[in-house]
Design a protein around this motif. Structure first.
Motif, PDB file in Angstrom:
ATOM      1  N   THR A  80       5.302   3.606  -5.642  1.00  0.00           N
ATOM      2  CA  THR A  80       5.953   4.784  -5.059  1.00  0.00           C
ATOM      3  C   THR A  80       5.462   6.024  -5.784  1.00  0.00           C
ATOM      4  O   THR A  80       5.008   5.952  -6.928  1.00  0.00           O
ATOM      5  CB  THR A  80       7.490   4.698  -5.174  1.00  0.00           C
ATOM      6  N   LEU A  81       5.566   7.137  -5.114  1.00  0.00           N
ATOM      7  CA  LEU A  81       5.183   8.414  -5.700  1.00  0.00           C
ATOM      8  C   LEU A  81       6.430   9.242  -5.924  1.00  0.00           C
ATOM      9  O   LEU A  81       7.309   9.283  -5.068  1.00  0.00           O
ATOM     10  CB  LEU A  81       4.237   9.169  -4.757  1.00  0.00           C
ATOM     11  N   TYR A 109       4.784  11.634 -11.071  1.00  0.00           N
ATOM     12  CA  TYR A 109       4.083  10.423 -11.489  1.00  0.00           C
ATOM     13  C   TYR A 109       4.003   9.414 -10.355  1.00  0.00           C
ATOM     14  O   TYR A 109       4.669   9.532  -9.343  1.00  0.00           O
ATOM     15  CB  TYR A 109       4.772   9.782 -12.700  1.00  0.00           C
ATOM     16  N   VAL A 110       3.159   8.396 -10.601  1.00  0.00           N
ATOM     17  CA  VAL A 110       3.052   7.252  -9.701  1.00  0.00           C
ATOM     18  C   VAL A 110       3.767   6.095 -10.383  1.00  0.00           C
ATOM     19  O   VAL A 110       3.526   5.817 -11.558  1.00  0.00           O
ATOM     20  CB  VAL A 110       1.566   6.863  -9.460  1.00  0.00           C
ATOM     21  N   ARG A 111       4.666   5.425  -9.676  1.00  0.00           N
ATOM     22  CA  ARG A 111       5.398   4.281 -10.229  1.00  0.00           C
ATOM     23  C   ARG A 111       4.843   3.007  -9.591  1.00  0.00           C
ATOM     24  O   ARG A 111       4.899   2.832  -8.377  1.00  0.00           O
ATOM     25  CB  ARG A 111       6.883   4.380  -9.952  1.00  0.00           C
ATOM     26  N   LEU A 112       4.298   2.124 -10.442  1.00  0.00           N
ATOM     27  CA  LEU A 112       3.784   0.844  -9.971  1.00  0.00           C
ATOM     28  C   LEU A 112       4.903  -0.180  -9.921  1.00  0.00           C
ATOM     29  O   LEU A 112       5.882  -0.076 -10.663  1.00  0.00           O
ATOM     30  CB  LEU A 112       2.681   0.336 -10.907  1.00  0.00           C
ATOM     31  N   ASP A 113       4.752  -1.162  -9.078  1.00  0.00           N
ATOM     32  CA  ASP A 113       5.729  -2.246  -8.983  1.00  0.00           C
ATOM     33  C   ASP A 113       5.284  -3.395  -9.889  1.00  0.00           C
ATOM     34  O   ASP A 113       4.987  -4.490  -9.430  1.00  0.00           O
ATOM     35  CB  ASP A 113       5.862  -2.718  -7.531  1.00  0.00           C
ATOM     36  N   ALA A 114       5.181  -3.112 -11.203  1.00  0.00           N
ATOM     37  CA  ALA A 114       4.750  -4.102 -12.192  1.00  0.00           C
ATOM     38  C   ALA A 114       5.265  -3.659 -13.555  1.00  0.00           C
ATOM     39  O   ALA A 114       5.597  -2.492 -13.749  1.00  0.00           O
ATOM     40  CB  ALA A 114       3.230  -4.209 -12.208  1.00  0.00           C
ATOM     41  N   MET A 133       0.831  -1.182   0.000  1.00  0.00           N
ATOM     42  CA  MET A 133       0.000   0.000   0.000  1.00  0.00           C
ATOM     43  C   MET A 133       0.873   1.241   0.000  1.00  0.00           C
ATOM     44  O   MET A 133       1.969   1.232   0.534  1.00  0.00           O
ATOM     45  CB  MET A 133      -0.898   0.017   1.228  1.00  0.00           C
ATOM     46  N   VAL A 134       0.357   2.266  -0.593  1.00  0.00           N
ATOM     47  CA  VAL A 134       1.070   3.527  -0.623  1.00  0.00           C
ATOM     48  C   VAL A 134       0.857   4.218   0.707  1.00  0.00           C
ATOM     49  O   VAL A 134      -0.276   4.432   1.119  1.00  0.00           O
ATOM     50  CB  VAL A 134       0.561   4.410  -1.782  1.00  0.00           C
ATOM     51  N   GLY A 135       1.937   4.534   1.384  1.00  0.00           N
ATOM     52  CA  GLY A 135       1.830   5.182   2.677  1.00  0.00           C
ATOM     53  C   GLY A 135       1.851   6.680   2.556  1.00  0.00           C
ATOM     54  O   GLY A 135       2.504   7.350   3.339  1.00  0.00           O
ATOM     55  N   VAL A 136       1.171   7.224   1.591  1.00  0.00           N
ATOM     56  CA  VAL A 136       1.177   8.658   1.346  1.00  0.00           C
ATOM     57  C   VAL A 136      -0.234   9.191   1.485  1.00  0.00           C
ATOM     58  O   VAL A 136      -1.169   8.647   0.899  1.00  0.00           O
ATOM     59  CB  VAL A 136       1.720   8.959  -0.075  1.00  0.00           C
ATOM     60  N   GLU A 137      -0.378  10.255   2.245  1.00  0.00           N
ATOM     61  CA  GLU A 137      -1.691  10.881   2.405  1.00  0.00           C
ATOM     62  C   GLU A 137      -2.107  11.535   1.093  1.00  0.00           C
ATOM     63  O   GLU A 137      -1.276  12.050   0.360  1.00  0.00           O
ATOM     64  CB  GLU A 137      -1.628  11.957   3.504  1.00  0.00           C
ATOM     65  N   GLY A 138      -3.376  11.495   0.800  1.00  0.00           N
ATOM     66  CA  GLY A 138      -3.903  12.230  -0.339  1.00  0.00           C
ATOM     67  C   GLY A 138      -3.616  11.627  -1.700  1.00  0.00           C
ATOM     68  O   GLY A 138      -3.499  12.365  -2.672  1.00  0.00           O
ATOM     69  N   TRP A 172      -3.825  12.654  -6.712  1.00  0.00           N
ATOM     70  CA  TRP A 172      -2.952  12.351  -7.841  1.00  0.00           C
ATOM     71  C   TRP A 172      -3.750  11.930  -9.076  1.00  0.00           C
ATOM     72  O   TRP A 172      -3.169  11.611 -10.118  1.00  0.00           O
ATOM     73  CB  TRP A 172      -1.963  11.257  -7.448  1.00  0.00           C
ATOM     74  N   ILE A 173      -5.065  11.906  -8.990  1.00  0.00           N
ATOM     75  CA  ILE A 173      -5.894  11.521 -10.130  1.00  0.00           C
ATOM     76  C   ILE A 173      -5.587  12.446 -11.306  1.00  0.00           C
ATOM     77  O   ILE A 173      -5.502  13.655 -11.150  1.00  0.00           O
ATOM     78  CB  ILE A 173      -7.394  11.551  -9.761  1.00  0.00           C
ATOM     79  N   GLY A 174      -5.410  11.820 -12.472  1.00  0.00           N
ATOM     80  CA  GLY A 174      -5.064  12.566 -13.677  1.00  0.00           C
ATOM     81  C   GLY A 174      -3.572  12.570 -13.968  1.00  0.00           C
ATOM     82  O   GLY A 174      -3.151  12.918 -15.070  1.00  0.00           O
ATOM     83  N   ARG A 175      -2.759  12.189 -12.992  1.00  0.00           N
ATOM     84  CA  ARG A 175      -1.307  12.165 -13.202  1.00  0.00           C
ATOM     85  C   ARG A 175      -0.874  10.920 -13.945  1.00  0.00           C
ATOM     86  O   ARG A 175      -1.567   9.911 -13.988  1.00  0.00           O
ATOM     87  CB  ARG A 175      -0.576  12.212 -11.851  1.00  0.00           C
ATOM     88  N   GLU A 176       0.302  11.000 -14.492  1.00  0.00           N
ATOM     89  CA  GLU A 176       0.879   9.893 -15.239  1.00  0.00           C
ATOM     90  C   GLU A 176       1.245   8.732 -14.317  1.00  0.00           C
ATOM     91  O   GLU A 176       1.666   8.937 -13.184  1.00  0.00           O
ATOM     92  CB  GLU A 176       2.145  10.395 -15.943  1.00  0.00           C
ATOM     93  N   VAL A 177       1.054   7.512 -14.834  1.00  0.00           N
ATOM     94  CA  VAL A 177       1.435   6.307 -14.110  1.00  0.00           C
ATOM     95  C   VAL A 177       2.458   5.576 -14.967  1.00  0.00           C
ATOM     96  O   VAL A 177       2.262   5.414 -16.177  1.00  0.00           O
ATOM     97  CB  VAL A 177       0.220   5.396 -13.837  1.00  0.00           C
ATOM     98  N   VAL A 178       3.560   5.163 -14.344  1.00  0.00           N
ATOM     99  CA  VAL A 178       4.611   4.439 -15.059  1.00  0.00           C
ATOM    100  C   VAL A 178       4.793   3.062 -14.424  1.00  0.00           C
ATOM    101  O   VAL A 178       4.389   2.823 -13.292  1.00  0.00           O
ATOM    102  CB  VAL A 178       5.946   5.218 -15.053  1.00  0.00           C
ATOM    103  N   ASP A 179       5.444   2.160 -15.191  1.00  0.00           N
ATOM    104  CA  ASP A 179       5.725   0.832 -14.653  1.00  0.00           C
ATOM    105  C   ASP A 179       7.033   0.867 -13.875  1.00  0.00           C
ATOM    106  O   ASP A 179       7.647   1.928 -13.717  1.00  0.00           O
ATOM    107  CB  ASP A 179       5.734  -0.217 -15.771  1.00  0.00           C
ATOM    108  N   ARG A 180       7.486  -0.279 -13.405  1.00  0.00           N
ATOM    109  CA  ARG A 180       8.699  -0.323 -12.576  1.00  0.00           C
ATOM    110  C   ARG A 180       9.943   0.141 -13.326  1.00  0.00           C
ATOM    111  O   ARG A 180      10.913   0.566 -12.724  1.00  0.00           O
ATOM    112  CB  ARG A 180       8.901  -1.714 -11.992  1.00  0.00           C
ATOM    113  N   ASP A 181       9.896   0.069 -14.690  1.00  0.00           N
ATOM    114  CA  ASP A 181      11.035   0.499 -15.500  1.00  0.00           C
ATOM    115  C   ASP A 181      10.914   1.938 -15.967  1.00  0.00           C
ATOM    116  O   ASP A 181      11.761   2.422 -16.716  1.00  0.00           O
ATOM    117  CB  ASP A 181      11.182  -0.426 -16.715  1.00  0.00           C
ATOM    118  N   GLY A 182       9.852   2.610 -15.573  1.00  0.00           N
ATOM    119  CA  GLY A 182       9.666   4.012 -15.938  1.00  0.00           C
ATOM    120  C   GLY A 182       8.894   4.231 -17.232  1.00  0.00           C
ATOM    121  O   GLY A 182       8.747   5.366 -17.677  1.00  0.00           O
TER     122      GLY A 182
END
Length: 194
Positions: A61-62, A66-71, A1-6, A10-20
């Protein structure tokens, strides 16, 4: 889980994979219905953002932009689509977790109860519950079939027939209300899929 408030901010922001590599834009955040922790994200990707998928926030991670997924991008691209209307049942949640190779809670397997939902879906559920409660209250006030139960007098331990059976029509009225609530939820889900 993301331990970041709020995280919902981040809705609307870019999401990247583990390699960016870019995989889409953050469409919504699913929260656990028991502890309100963010658990999944819904992503829009593809031409004109027509494809929606669900990915877990475990290991995410944030960064500043962007938000970086672990996938990997491929794993996210092949993930189950977001057709839930903002609600993931135990069955759907387990499917997403298994797709990403994450452990699923044993008590979710085979369950159809809502386990994770977006803030919008939660607000819609609360609104529907309030409508049902108001309708029940109105029916009870109008001398309708919904009758408040009064405690049965103490007897030899066996409940009286009046205490064990609902008021005439109360079960049917409750069934009708639940059927109407389910129909409303199906309509909302269908509209959200459009």
């Amino acid at each position: 889980m993301v331990g970041v408030e709020g995280i919902a901010e981040w809705i609307g922001r870019e999401v990247v994979d583990r390699d960016g590599e870019k995989v889409g834009r953050l469409e919504d955040v699913y929260f656990d219905t028991t502890d309100h922790e963010p658990v999944f994200v819904s992503l829009k990707s593809g031409a004109f953002g027509r494809s929606q998928s669900v990915a877990p926030l475990a290991g995410a991670t944030l960064s500043r932009d962007y938000v970086r997924l672990d996938a990997t991008k491929e794993l996210v691209k092949d993930a189950p689509e977001d057709t839930s209307g903002g609600r993931l049942t135990g069955v759907d949640a387990v499917a997403v977790l298994r797709h990403f190779g994450l452990p699923a809670e044993a008590d979710l397997d085979g369950e159809t109860r809502v386990c994770f939902q977006t803030a919008g879906a939660e607000e819609e559920s609360e609104r529907k519950r309030a409508e049902v409660a108001a309708e029940e209250s109105r029916d009870a006030g109008d001398g309708g079939a919904v009758v408040a139960a009064s405690p049965a007098p103490e007897t030899d331990g066996a409940p009286s027939p009046a205490a064990s059976s609902p008021a005439p029509g109360a079960t049917a009225d409750r069934h009708d209300l639940l059927a109407r609530l389910e129909e409303l939820e199906n309509r909302v889900a269908a509209l959200e899929r459009r």
